[in-house]
Design an enzyme around this catalytic site. Structure first.
Site, PDB file in Angstrom:
ATOM      1  N   ASN A 147       0.810  -1.226   0.000  1.00 29.95           N
ATOM      2  CA  ASN A 147       0.000   0.000   0.000  1.00 29.95           C
ATOM      3  C   ASN A 147       0.842   1.274   0.000  1.00 29.95           C
ATOM      4  OD1 ASN A 147      -2.428   1.761   0.780  1.00 29.95           O
ATOM      5  ND2 ASN A 147      -1.035   1.996   2.523  1.00 29.95           N
ATOM      6  N   SER A 170      -3.754   3.018  -8.572  1.00 23.29           N
ATOM      7  CA  SER A 170      -4.467   4.299  -8.629  1.00 23.29           C
ATOM      8  C   SER A 170      -5.279   4.316  -9.920  1.00 23.29           C
ATOM      9  CB  SER A 170      -3.468   5.456  -8.644  1.00 23.29           C
ATOM     10  OG  SER A 170      -4.123   6.668  -8.977  1.00 23.29           O
ATOM     11  N   TYR A 199       4.480   9.684 -11.569  1.00 30.27           N
ATOM     12  CA  TYR A 199       3.542   9.012 -10.647  1.00 30.27           C
ATOM     13  C   TYR A 199       2.592   8.118 -11.444  1.00 30.27           C
ATOM     14  CZ  TYR A 199      -0.123   8.284  -7.148  1.00 30.27           C
ATOM     15  OH  TYR A 199      -1.048   7.708  -6.291  1.00 30.27           O
ATOM     16  N   THR A 226      -6.445  11.856   2.543  1.00 28.31           N
ATOM     17  CA  THR A 226      -5.329  11.354   3.351  1.00 28.31           C
ATOM     18  C   THR A 226      -4.230  12.416   3.391  1.00 28.31           C
ATOM     19  OG1 THR A 226      -4.026  10.466   1.526  1.00 28.31           O
ATOM     20  CG2 THR A 226      -5.741   9.018   2.426  1.00 28.31           C
TER      21      THR A 226
HETATM   22  P1  NAD Z   1      -0.032   8.618   2.810  1.00 31.05           P
HETATM   23  O1  NAD Z   1       1.032   9.566   2.392  1.00 31.05           O
HETATM   24  O2  NAD Z   1      -0.971   9.000   3.901  1.00 31.05           O
HETATM   25  O3  NAD Z   1       0.588   7.189   3.159  1.00 31.05           O
HETATM   26  C1  NAD Z   1       1.665   6.622   2.447  1.00 31.05           C
HETATM   27  C2  NAD Z   1       2.562   5.918   3.443  1.00 31.05           C
HETATM   28  O4  NAD Z   1       3.644   5.299   2.725  1.00 31.05           O
HETATM   29  C3  NAD Z   1       3.167   6.887   4.465  1.00 31.05           C
HETATM   30  O5  NAD Z   1       2.874   6.486   5.791  1.00 31.05           O
HETATM   31  C4  NAD Z   1       4.645   6.841   4.156  1.00 31.05           C
HETATM   32  O6  NAD Z   1       5.488   6.998   5.298  1.00 31.05           O
HETATM   33  C5  NAD Z   1       4.799   5.462   3.511  1.00 31.05           C
HETATM   34  N1  NAD Z   1       6.027   5.457   2.722  1.00 31.05           N
HETATM   35  C6  NAD Z   1       6.346   6.308   1.705  1.00 31.05           C
HETATM   36  N2  NAD Z   1       7.610   6.109   1.315  1.00 31.05           N
HETATM   37  C7  NAD Z   1       8.116   5.118   2.102  1.00 31.05           C
HETATM   38  C8  NAD Z   1       9.380   4.485   2.187  1.00 31.05           C
HETATM   39  N3  NAD Z   1      10.409   4.844   1.399  1.00 31.05           N
HETATM   40  N4  NAD Z   1       9.544   3.510   3.110  1.00 31.05           N
HETATM   41  C9  NAD Z   1       8.533   3.150   3.921  1.00 31.05           C
HETATM   42  N5  NAD Z   1       7.307   3.718   3.894  1.00 31.05           N
HETATM   43  C10 NAD Z   1       7.104   4.693   2.993  1.00 31.05           C
HETATM   44  O7  NAD Z   1      -0.843   8.330   1.464  1.00 31.05           O
HETATM   45  P2  NAD Z   1      -2.165   7.481   1.189  1.00 31.05           P
HETATM   46  O8  NAD Z   1      -3.072   8.386   0.446  1.00 31.05           O
HETATM   47  O9  NAD Z   1      -2.638   6.734   2.382  1.00 31.05           O
HETATM   48  O10 NAD Z   1      -1.555   6.473   0.097  1.00 31.05           O
HETATM   49  C11 NAD Z   1      -1.613   5.063   0.182  1.00 31.05           C
HETATM   50  C12 NAD Z   1      -1.557   4.515  -1.225  1.00 31.05           C
HETATM   51  O11 NAD Z   1      -2.727   4.951  -1.936  1.00 31.05           O
HETATM   52  C13 NAD Z   1      -0.361   5.009  -2.045  1.00 31.05           C
HETATM   53  O12 NAD Z   1       0.181   3.937  -2.786  1.00 31.05           O
HETATM   54  C14 NAD Z   1      -0.969   6.043  -2.968  1.00 31.05           C
HETATM   55  O13 NAD Z   1      -0.231   6.203  -4.153  1.00 31.05           O
HETATM   56  C15 NAD Z   1      -2.332   5.443  -3.206  1.00 31.05           C
HETATM   57  N6  NAD Z   1      -3.351   6.396  -3.693  1.00 31.05           N
HETATM   58  C16 NAD Z   1      -3.698   7.483  -2.939  1.00 31.05           C
HETATM   59  C17 NAD Z   1      -4.649   8.373  -3.429  1.00 31.05           C
HETATM   60  C18 NAD Z   1      -5.053   9.615  -2.648  1.00 31.05           C
HETATM   61  O14 NAD Z   1      -5.772  10.466  -3.208  1.00 31.05           O
HETATM   62  N7  NAD Z   1      -4.677   9.765  -1.397  1.00 31.05           N
HETATM   63  C19 NAD Z   1      -5.258   8.137  -4.672  1.00 31.05           C
HETATM   64  C20 NAD Z   1      -4.891   6.996  -5.403  1.00 31.05           C
HETATM   65  C21 NAD Z   1      -3.935   6.123  -4.898  1.00 31.05           C
END
Ligand code: NAD
Length: 244
Positions: free
Chosen positions: A79, A131, A144, A179
């Protein structure tokens, strides 16, 4: 009996918005969960595996570490993710390395290491957070979008290649989710995040952007036996707003 009682799961990005919801909801339904993120100290979990997913040895070792800590491994949720903005001409080498490292290479390494562990136990499930931008790209986030398309393709390939081992590999493809990833992007661009989230919600046919639990519910479905015939699926979760 609850849906995941007796099951053990590894969740990356567990400290983030969607990851925290996945961990909380898996545990509420009986799973024991190993959490992975850079800092896992604030998370209630059954095993803590902090580290940096850009470190190949860390990613390679996570599934075995989770299995050792929990005594078994049934579910892996790739994730964690990072977002970098910009067209290709605005993308630095550092943006490229970070995006490819976290969004593509880490899920590849973790899946490669997890599949033999899941197979030896008779099967399991991997759920990747891709995504909707991995299905149809949006503007000004070239790398991205590319990384999420790569993760979507990897999911389809692995879903085909490992179904015969009883391993189901699928991805959830969210549109906008409320988020820290989304909110810090608004703050960086000088917007009030609450106002921006409310305004963005008006562009979604369902009337609001997703909350983390809206995505986590679909992740849990894909990880559960109810999704027993799904292999290599990319499940869009968008409130009626696909990327055009
Ligand atoms: P978020 O930033 O709240 O969480 C992402 C987490 O990944 C963070 O806790 C971060 O510390 C961790 N992370 C990042 N780089 C890291 C590394 N090098 N080592 C260890 N951990 C690492 O974001 P989110 O919105 O909860 O995203 C979760 C997933 O959902 C992601 O893959 C994101 O691309 C995807 N996503 C999010 C959205 C959105 O609108 N928020 C939309 C589509 C997809």
């Amino acid at each position: 009996m609850t849906r995941f009682s007796g099951r053990a799961a590894l969740v990356t990005g567990a400290a983030g918005g969607i990851g925290a919801a996945i961990v909380r909801m898996l545990r509420a339904e009986g799973a024991r969960v190993a959490v992975a993120d850079r800092d896992t100290s604030g998370i209630e979990a059954d095993a803590h595996l902090p580290g940096d997913l850009r470190d190949p040895a860390y990613s390679d070792g996570l599934p075995a570490a989770a299995a050792a800590a929990l005594g078994r491994l049934d579910i892996v949720v790739n994730n964690a993710g990072v977002i970098t903005r910009g067209k290709v001409t605005e993308t630095t080498d550092a943006d490229w390395a970070l995006s490819v490292g976290v969004n593509v290479e880490a899920p590849f390494r973790i899946s490669r290491a997890a599949i033999p562990i899941l197979a030896a136990a008779g099967g399991g499930a991997i759920v990747n957070t891709a995504s909707c931008w991995g299905l149809r790209p949006g503007p000004d986030h070239a790398v991205y979008c590319m990384t999420k398309a790569a993760l979507a393709s990897l999911t389809q390939c692995m879903g085909m290649d490992h179904a015969h081992q009883g391993i189901r590999i699928n991805a959830v493809c969210p549109n906008e989710v409320n988020t820290p990833m989304l909110r810090t992007g608004f703050i960086r661009r000088g917007f009030d995040p609450d106002t921006a989230v409310a305004e963005l919600g008006k562009t979604v046919p369902l009337g609001r952007i997703a909350e983390p639990e809206d995505i986590a519910d679909v992740v849990l479905f894909l990880a559960s036996d109810a999704a027993r015939y799904m292999c290599g699926s990319l499940v869009e979760v968008n409130g009626g707003k696909p990327v055009k």
